[in-house]
Each structure stands twice: as C-alpha cells, then as structure tokens.
Motif scaffolding. Structure first.
Motif: not given
Lengths: 552, 181
Positions: A29-52
């Motif tokens: 529930t730590n805001h820094k951990d969740l910030g990190t998770l959000y950012l890693f998730f976003a960059f994964t999606m940028f990669f998938i969307g980029g492939l498309m």
C-alpha cells in the motif's frame, strides 16, 4: 524505481521495510511501490501499443496490402489507441502522481492506501480482458477506439470484453483520482497553502476532478452500448427510436476532457523541470494555475468539434468553433510563461530539460494544427484524414509521452539514488526528436492531400510521405530501448552505477521532494515537514523570488 | 489538517455515481433538445393533424426521396418517383414499394430523416409506413403510401427537401414483444 536495494537505508529506520518477494508488490500500500508498479505497467503497455503501431506502419510502408488483412489492420488501429491511452499515458501519469504528490506536499502516503493498491491491481485484469480479444473468433474490437455505433455493435465475441475492460479501466482511474483529490486537499504539510503547491500537484488536482467528472459518463455510454446489443434497448439503435449521433455526443462529452486528462499533468511536469534548469522561479505561477483551471472548464463545452461533419445546426457549429478557439488563450498563456521562465535564465541542457524543451516546441505545433481543425469549414476537408492523426499524435507523443520521459529522467536519481547516463540520455532525446518528427510531420501533408485514416491502403500519390513516416516510426521505437536500458541500469545498478547522490540532485531544483535523501527512503514525511521559504520560491515568482535563481 | 479524508472520499464517490447518472440523463435531454428545436433532421413518428392551411401556390419546393435498406439486406425498396414538386400547404400522396426477397417472413421498421435539418419540423405526414412495424411474408411485395405536406412556414431559403427512409430488420425484437404480450 526498484526498492530491493534500498533496505540498507531502512536498517536504521524506525519503520518496517518492505516485505520480501512477490507478495510485497501484490500487497503493497506504499505510494512509492505503487508508483513504481504503475510506471512499469505503463511502459509494458507502451511497448505492446508500440508494436501494434509498427504493424500499422509496416502495412502502410507502401500502397496495397502487404502483411495483414484489412480486418486485422482495423483491430490494430483500435487496440493501439485503447492500449496507449488507457494503458500507457494515463497509468504513467498516475504512477508519477503516486510517487511525487505525497513527497511534494509533505505527507507520508496517499489518503487511501488500500484503495490505491486496488486501483492498480484492477489494471492487469482490465488489459488481460482487452488483449485476450486478439485471440478470439472474430478478432479484437476493430470499430475504432471511439466505439461508434452501429459499427461497434458488429464486434463479435470481443464486444463484452471490450465493454468490461473499459469499465475496469474507468474504476481504476476514478479510484486513483479520488485518492489524489482527498490527499491534496486534506494532507498538505502545514504552511503549504493551495497557491503555494508545486504546479505538478495543481495540474494533477485539476486532472483528478476531470477524471471524476467524465469517466463515469464513459462508463454509462458503454453500458448503453452493451444493453443495446444484448438486452434490446434502443439508446443508439435507429430502428427502435434511438439515435447513433447521441452516442457521439455522450462519448465526446467524455472524450474531450479525456484529452486534457492526458496533457494537464504534462503541463505540471514541464512547469517543474524548466525552472530547475533555467535556474529561475517559474514565471507567472498564479496565471499558470488559472490557465489550467480555464482549460479544464473549457474542455466541457467544446466536445462537438469532434463531430462537425455529423450535420449540426449552423449555430451549433459556430458555438463549438469559437469555444474551441478560446482554448488557445489559456494554452498560449502557458507557453509564453514557459518561454518567459527561460528568459535570461542560466540555462543548462540536461536530458530532462531537453525533453521539456522538445515538449514546449512540438506540443505547440500540435496546438496550432488543433487551431486549424477548430475552423469548422476547413474541418470538413480535414475530418478523418491523416491531418487529424498528425495533430493528436503531436500533442500526445512529443507532448504527453515526452513529458513522461522528461519526468522519469528528472526524478529517477531521487527514486533510485543513481544518476542516469547523460550521454545516452542526450542520444535518446535527439533520436526521439528526429524520428518523431519524421513519423508525424509528413502525415500533415498526406492528410491535407486527402489520405484517410483507419484504412490499410492508400492512393500511390501518398507513397513518399508514408515511406518517411514508417521509417520514422521504426526509428522512434528502436530509440526507446536506449531509454529503457538507461533507466533499468539506475534501478538495478548495472554498469557499476553507484548510489550516493546528494538530496538535492539538481542544484537548481526546489520543492520538498529534494529535501529527503536520495534514494528516497521507503517512508518519507511521517512527521509533517516545516515548509521553508526557500522551497516555496521554487514555484513562486512573487515575494523576492525574482532573485530565486541566485539561491543555487 | 482538520477535515476527514474518509468522508471527503465518500462525497467524491457520490459525485461519481451522480455523473454516471448524468450520462444517462443526457439521453432524454438530447431528445428534448432535438424536439424543441427540431434539430438533427428528426421527424415526428406519429400522424400529424393537418388543419385547414392556406395553399401557397406562388412557391414550389422539390421534395426528393431516398430509400436505403440497412445492413446490406437484399430487399427491394423504392419510391414510385425520385422527386415531386409541391406547393406548401397542399397534401400529396407518394407510394413506396418494398419487396421481401428473402425466403422467410420478417418484420421491418423504416426510420425517416429529413435534410436540411430545419425543414424537418415543417414536414407533416398524416400517413406513413414508418409509424408502425411492417410485416412481410416471404417474397411479399407491398405498396405503402405516404401522405404529407410541407407547411407554409418552411424557411424561405429552402427550395429542396430530401426525405430519406432506411428499413431496418426488427424481426427478433418484434417476436420478443409478441411473445411478451
């Protein structure tokens, strides 16, 4: 970003450090951990969307059908948009808000930490649903991300998955937005009044209100689509007395504020970075706040400029044309304020500054083409052409995405305690800036000449521009790996990168986040900090802050 | 600070629920606005009452007819004439023909649309096949009259009005309703 190498800092901390293993990330529930998770998730999606997008650009490299069938091409344009908007840009900004808002206003965490955890962990399920449609009979949704009926109602088995994925994304965004509003309005450190908050906090506060106001409207619109298809209602079915144009009105009532949701936090980031590297206080702080609020207000009364060609009364077209042009005023205030901030500043050009400057210049190009599109009579020519594609990619890629990249370069030393490689950062910037213009600038010309969007083939006269555009797209995609490696090297200490940066990583930076050690400890501001005048001058051009640049 | 974050969050959840409702409220709001201002080319789907109206013989307006079958169905659907010249205030009858070329019975609904948009509320129909569902037996052809007039208040700049009909297949919905009643 990564915290498993920050345990040493917590050994002499009164608080418990993070749990070990995968459960830390699931239960955190730590805001820094969740910030990190959000950012890693976003960059994964940028990669998938980029492939498309690369599938799209490969198909459009030359006229005719080369690699994919038209049906799959349409799935790619639709999914690329949904993944980039809801999976990439929005979660990336939420991740930055998670990391920075509590540290900027001097509180220990967001107001509702468990809701924060929930909000993040909805997202993998939302995009699991959405991406699974690629493997279904009938394929993924292919009617465009705007989901216009009656076309979208012809989607096959993917349809309910699309609707429920949008519902889940909406719930995630709304929980994040409520969390941000409650945190900012209730948990600021003593002495930090509203008009002393850093601009990133201000822009996120206004963005959060926009999210709360319009995401439920989108949820309602897609629910109506669902009941129209499966439960016999006729909200948008003409044969039952409904009206498909009504969907466009409801969708864009959500959709236009949505595009500002994706740019206002970027304004906040750029307003933070430029003063740091110009070594001056931000010019016109109050006007920046009011301009942001004005843009947010105007976003609610301009929606129909997305549908000029749908057959509106003349009075409606005129109203939406002028209201849209009005947005140029507060936006212009912002651009001039950024330029005035740099005026006579002692500027240096580290990577975050380069991306921020690229933002100001290229976003403004996107703003100008937006003004052209606002002119109703000429919009009849531009509508649904590549000119529109060029316009919104200019404000979203060198706009929103450049600001996200700038923010990561700017704060990564604070997050990890390790400095990124400046040389490769600069290489990344110049390659990105060149290739992104190569990708999208020619699309203006192709669009003006009549090339339609969302079509896998085109007339041979557009070939040259499309070749250039495709080369740019592949180049831009490749260049991002420099960024990923540079950032991961900071997270994991590759290439012998050592921690040991000062608290104030950039000597021109101000704000509470620079008063805590680098890397930022797992828990910060358990006791509210004393907000000093020196930190406030960071954001204010009033008091004696005109000399602020001498502070460094 | 002194306020209660939990209550603040609950208030915002209520706002969220309210905005979800607002999305739905836009539906009647939109229909009301369209009706009130006669915008969007929407035509009344019930019979208009035509009192005694002065016929304006000095003015001639061309009314054009467009017929479409939705969803690429193979039915035949046409007006007996492509256009007709009319005087505002006078009643005219135009026949439309539709044939169900499919091998099964079906129920169809025609949806009218008028351009330009500000002519819509001045087109009055006393009889139209679009007021009700139309049932077609397999292979059946139907002649369907439309009785209409343009009222003399039609804006002066309008010299050409297009009346478009689109036939939709509503067999499934009609069957469900029959079973329900």
């Amino acid at each position: 970003m990564a915290h498993h190498d920050t345990h040493a800092d917590h050994a002499h901390d009164d608080h418990h450090g993070p749990e070990k293993g995968i459960m830390r990330w699931i239960k955190t529930t730590n805001h820094k951990d969740l910030g990190t998770l959000y950012l890693f998730f976003a960059f994964t999606m940028f990669f998938i969307g980029g492939l498309m997008s690369l599938v799209i650009r490969a198909e459009l490299f030359v006229p005719g059908l080369q690699f994919v069938q038209p049906e799959f091409f349409n799935q790619m344009t639709t999914m690329h948009a949904l993944v980039m908007i809801f999976g990439g840009v929005m979660p990336a900004f939420v991740g930055l808000a998670n990391w920075m808002v509590p540290m900027m206003i001097g509180c220990s965490d967001l107001a509702l930490p468990r809701v924060n955890n929930w909000g993040f962990w909805i997202l993998p399920f939302a995009f699991g649903l959405l991406l699974s449609t690629l493997f279904m009979d009938g394929g993924a949704p292919a009617g465009g991300w705007t989901m216009y009926p009656p076309l979208v109602l012809q989607t096959g088995e993917a349809f309910p998955f699309l609707i429920f994925a949008v519902h889940l994304m909406g719930i995630s965004s709304i929980t994040g937005a409520i969390n941000v509003v409650v945190t900012i309005l209730n948990m600021r450190a003593p002495g930090m009044t509203l008009l002393k908050m850093p601009l990133f906090v201000w822009t996120w506060l206004i963005t959060a209100y926009l999210l709360i106001a319009v995401m439920p409207v989108l949820a309602g619109a897609v629910t109506m689509l669902l009941t129209d298809k499966y439960f016999g209602t006729s909200f948008f079915t003409a044969s039952g007395g409904g009206d498909p144009v009504l969907f466009q009105h409801i969708f864009w009532f959500f959709g236009h504020p949505e595009v500002y949701i994706m740019i206002l936090p970027a304004f906040g980031i750029v307003s933070t970075i430029i003063p740091t590297f110009a070594r001056k206080a931000l010019f016109g702080y109050d006007s920046m706040v009011y301009a942001t609020a004005s843009i947010a207000f105007l976003s609610f009364i301009v929606w129909a400029h997305h549908m000029f060609t749908v057959g509106m009364p003349l009075a409606g077209e005129l109203f939406f044309m002028f209201a849209t042009m009005l947005i140029a005023v507060p936006t212009g205030v912002k651009v001039f304020n950024w330029v005035a901030t740099m005026w006579k500043g002692s500027m240096t050009f580290e990577t975050p500054m380069l991306f921020a400057l690229g933002f100001v210049f290229l976003f403004t190009i996107g703003g100008f083409s937006g003004l052209m599109l606002a002119i109703t009579p000429v919009d009849f020519q531009y509508h649904d052409t590549y000119f529109v594609v060029a316009h919104f990619h200019y404000v979203l890629v060198p706009g929103a995405v450049f600001s996200i990249i700038a923010a990561v370069y700017y704060w990564i030393p604070k997050w990890t305690g390790r400095m990124y490689n400046e040389f490769w950062g600069k290489v990344h910037f110049w390659l990105s800036a060149i290739f992104i213009n190569l990708t999208f600038f020619p699309q203006h010309f192709a669009g003006l000449a009549g090339m339609q969007r969302r079509v896998p083939d085109y007339a041979v006269q557009f070939t040259d521009w499309n070749v250039i555009s495709s080369i740019g797209a592949f180049g831009f995609f490749a260049a991002q790996f420099i960024f990923i490696i540079n950032i991961l090297a900071c997270c994991y200490g590759w290439f012998g990168r050592k921690q040991g940066l000062p608290a104030r990583v950039w000597e021109g930076a101000h704000g509470l986040e620079w008063t805590v050690p680098s890397p930022a400890p797992y828990h910060t501001f358990e006791d509210p900090p004393q907000v000093t005048e020196a930190e406030l001058t960071a954001v204010h051009d009033k008091t004696d802050a005109l000399d602020g640049h001498k502070l460094a | 600070m002194n306020s209660n974050p939990r209550r603040h969050a609950l208030r915002l959840v209520l706002v969220t629920a309210g905005m979800f409702g607002f999305g739905y409220a836009l539906v009647p709001l939109y229909n009301m606005l369209c009706d009130a201002f006669g915008i969007n080319g929407k035509v009344a789907t019930t019979a208009a009452r035509v009192g005694t109206v002065e016929v304006d013989r000095s003015r001639t307006v061309t009314v054009e007819f467009v017929t479409t079958v939705n969803g690429g169905r193979p039915w035949k659907f046409r007006a007996e004439q492509a256009s007709i010249d009319v005087h505002p205030g006078q009643l005219y009858t135009v026949n439309f023909y539709a044939t169900n070329t499919e091998g099964h019975d079906l129920v169809a609904q025609a949806v009218p649309q008028v351009a330009p948009w500000d002519a819509a509320k001045h087109l009055r129909k006393t009889e139209c096949f679009c007021f009700n569902n139309q049932t077609f037996k397999a292979g059946e052809e139907k002649r369907m009259p439309v009785v209409f007039m343009l009222d003399p208040e039609l804006p002066a700049y309008v010299d050409r009005v297009t009346l478009s009909y689109t036939f939709f297949d509503v067999t499934d919905v009609a069957m469900q309703q029959n079973r329900g009643t």
